[in-house]
Design a protein around this motif. Sequence first.
Motif, mmCIF file in Angstrom:
data_model
loop_
_atom_site.group_PDB
_atom_site.id
_atom_site.type_symbol
_atom_site.label_atom_id
_atom_site.label_comp_id
_atom_site.label_asym_id
_atom_site.label_seq_id
_atom_site.Cartn_x
_atom_site.Cartn_y
_atom_site.Cartn_z
ATOM 1 N N GLN A 137 3.827 2.145 0.626
ATOM 2 C CA GLN A 137 2.823 3.056 1.202
ATOM 3 C C GLN A 137 1.918 2.352 2.211
ATOM 4 O O GLN A 137 1.227 1.393 1.870
ATOM 5 C CB GLN A 137 1.948 3.607 0.071
ATOM 6 C CG GLN A 137 2.537 4.789 -0.663
ATOM 7 C CD GLN A 137 2.289 6.099 0.085
ATOM 8 O OE1 GLN A 137 1.244 6.258 0.717
ATOM 9 N NE2 GLN A 137 3.265 7.004 0.037
ATOM 10 N N LYS A 138 1.900 2.842 3.418
ATOM 11 C CA LYS A 138 0.961 2.372 4.447
ATOM 12 C C LYS A 138 1.064 0.889 4.769
ATOM 13 O O LYS A 138 0.074 0.268 5.190
ATOM 14 C CB LYS A 138 -0.484 2.700 4.046
ATOM 15 C CG LYS A 138 -0.725 4.191 3.939
ATOM 16 C CD LYS A 138 -2.159 4.492 3.623
ATOM 17 C CE LYS A 138 -2.310 5.988 3.339
ATOM 18 N NZ LYS A 138 -3.632 6.316 2.841
ATOM 19 N N VAL B 208 -1.699 -0.713 7.469
ATOM 20 C CA VAL B 208 -2.629 -1.712 6.921
ATOM 21 C C VAL B 208 -2.435 -3.060 7.622
ATOM 22 O O VAL B 208 -3.402 -3.729 7.996
ATOM 23 C CB VAL B 208 -2.445 -1.846 5.392
ATOM 24 C CG1 VAL B 208 -3.175 -3.076 4.863
ATOM 25 C CG2 VAL B 208 -2.957 -0.589 4.694
ATOM 26 N N ALA C 91 -1.880 6.337 9.857
ATOM 27 C CA ALA C 91 -1.467 6.283 8.445
ATOM 28 C C ALA C 91 -0.060 6.866 8.252
ATOM 29 O O ALA C 91 0.582 6.605 7.232
ATOM 30 C CB ALA C 91 -2.480 7.004 7.569
ATOM 31 N N PRO D 107 -8.856 -2.996 5.516
ATOM 32 C CA PRO D 107 -8.026 -2.511 4.415
ATOM 33 C C PRO D 107 -7.764 -3.628 3.410
ATOM 34 O O PRO D 107 -7.556 -4.771 3.778
ATOM 35 C CB PRO D 107 -6.721 -2.096 5.101
ATOM 36 C CG PRO D 107 -7.017 -1.970 6.550
ATOM 37 C CD PRO D 107 -8.157 -2.899 6.820
ATOM 38 N N VAL E 40 -5.593 -4.762 -0.210
ATOM 39 C CA VAL E 40 -4.426 -4.454 -1.024
ATOM 40 C C VAL E 40 -4.698 -4.910 -2.443
ATOM 41 O O VAL E 40 -5.146 -6.027 -2.666
ATOM 42 C CB VAL E 40 -3.173 -5.161 -0.473
ATOM 43 C CG1 VAL E 40 -1.998 -4.939 -1.397
ATOM 44 C CG2 VAL E 40 -2.853 -4.651 0.922
ATOM 45 N N GLU F 195 -9.184 11.094 2.015
ATOM 46 C CA GLU F 195 -8.181 10.390 2.814
ATOM 47 C C GLU F 195 -8.597 10.365 4.287
ATOM 48 O O GLU F 195 -8.499 9.346 4.963
ATOM 49 C CB GLU F 195 -6.831 11.118 2.653
ATOM 50 C CG GLU F 195 -5.654 10.410 3.296
ATOM 51 C CD GLU F 195 -5.083 9.348 2.387
ATOM 52 O OE1 GLU F 195 -3.917 9.040 2.536
ATOM 53 O OE2 GLU F 195 -5.816 8.805 1.510
ATOM 54 N N LEU G 200 -7.373 4.267 5.481
ATOM 55 C CA LEU G 200 -6.691 3.003 5.169
ATOM 56 C C LEU G 200 -7.570 2.081 4.343
ATOM 57 O O LEU G 200 -7.435 0.861 4.377
ATOM 58 C CB LEU G 200 -6.278 2.307 6.467
ATOM 59 C CG LEU G 200 -5.343 3.115 7.361
ATOM 60 C CD1 LEU G 200 -5.214 2.464 8.721
ATOM 61 C CD2 LEU G 200 -3.981 3.233 6.707
ATOM 62 N N VAL H 167 -5.336 0.108 -0.543
ATOM 63 C CA VAL H 167 -3.923 0.384 -0.748
ATOM 64 C C VAL H 167 -3.491 -0.350 -2.003
ATOM 65 O O VAL H 167 -3.888 -1.485 -2.236
ATOM 66 C CB VAL H 167 -3.105 -0.089 0.470
ATOM 67 C CG1 VAL H 167 -1.629 -0.026 0.178
ATOM 68 C CG2 VAL H 167 -3.449 0.739 1.692
#
Lengths: 272, 272
Positions: free
Chosen positions: A70-71, A75, A97, A265, A267, B15, B20, B23
């Motif tokens: 996803q993304k 990112v 996105a 962003p 993770v 969203e 972003l 994630v």
Amino acid sequence: MSGKGVKRASPGAEEEKNPLGDVDITDEDAVKLQELQKCYHRVELAVERQAAEKMQPVYEKRRPVVKAIQKFWPVALMNHEMFAIHCQHNLDQVALAYLEDLWVVRNPKEFRAFTIEFHFKENPFFSNTVLKKEYKYVQSEGAKQGEPDENGITDAMFEFSWERDVEPQACKIDWKDDAHNLTKLYPRVVDDADDEMPSDGGSFFNYFGFADDPFDLGVNVAHDVYPEAIEYFLGEKSGAEVDSEDEEDEEDDDEEDAEIDLEKPRVKKRKV
Amino acid sequence: MSGKGVKRASPGAEEEKNPLGDVDITDEDAVKLQELQKCYHRVELAVERQAAEKMQPVYEKRRPVVKAIQKFWPVALMNHEMFAIHCQHNLDQVALAYLEDLWVVRNPKEFRAFTIEFHFKENPFFSNTVLKKEYKYVQSEGAKQGEPDENGITDAMFEFSWERDVEPQACKIDWKDDAHNLTKLYPRVVDDADDEMPSDGGSFFNYFGFADDPFDLGVNVAHDVYPEAIEYFLGEKSGAEVDSEDEEDEEDDDEEDAEIDLEKPRVKKRKV
């Protein structure tokens, strides 16, 4: 120019005082050194081309894996500082996105020219599934291709100049409606026709609508983000020019940064 | 850690606000990415090794040409800022002026380990014709060599660590007399036995007398000066970390610099 420090081959007291102060070389030697340098840079170029070839299977292996995450690409791109600057509008990021795959195709004749393919999922903004940005190789007139040397490098390759021999191309975006037309909502603003740099780049998607690439986004994407996309995705790279010591410090501070830098962003690992 | 910004796959108003922001990746994906990164770095290493091999004939071609140029190597070395700092004593430079050839031999098993050979002309200081500094590859115990992959990279090569697997060696200098014994005249001074860095490095020639290389002179010589020795000789490179813009500025200022910076060896062309 005074003769101070200029020496002929006569060691002595003066030599002791300033043993390496000035050195003369003959024109003949200067030519020989120039030839050696050319030779060195040709091998360097051959190595660079071979590296690009050898990396290709790695990118092919990576492609489906990261496409399934996803993304991943949005990112990774947004974690590159330069890219993020030109993709600041919230709607740019909403549209970005939907990017599910990014792929770089190198020109078979000149590996330093390339096309970046941005593959998008179905989205409310445009109907294109791929937006392509081609950096077209236009061999300068009269340039001799030349026979490839033992490393496969021709004179044309050796003389290649990005500024002279590459012409970026535009790509038409089929916007679904005006409310979603980002380049209309956020146009590129040029104050002075003579000025090469827009005063406001507007939407990131102007990158496709215009042929030129005044902010060198293509080079940043293809040379920085694309090869090390995983590091960018994980936030281990930022595209900022820091020396290795700073980078180490940055790693130590990761936890802290995470609390402060909300724009970037992040993770997180999630248990399945 | 607060749950702020943590999202599951449910696009909507939130969203749009922060498309972003955060994630999540699964552990399974994290492992896949790690494998891809390993794959990438192995190819990178193979490219590096191949580059070293491909450069070898260039160095062989360069060797006799630059050996024939008066003080080529002493000037190239002294134009490297880091090296110059550790070769500041006038007598160091007088002795270094007898250096007529510099040659790097890579370890056939591990290309990143090497020996630097300093070939000297007959001189009043020492009777050795070659001073060697070996960075000996000592494979760590229990390290598996492993089968080479399709690019010729073994696990041992992939796991190689300069700090762990390389042990620099000393080389005895046969000084002709005490008046010319530079390491006696300018000894290395260590204030605190626990301190890894000498407070005064003393003569450059301590680099050979001691096994360790606290100032990383070897890496600077082999990685910076040696490959681009011609640029260093001509003063086109300095080993200082400057970005390309600064470097351009520096080139423009060359003429000026020449008048001011008297310590740096300069090369002039001489008509024959």
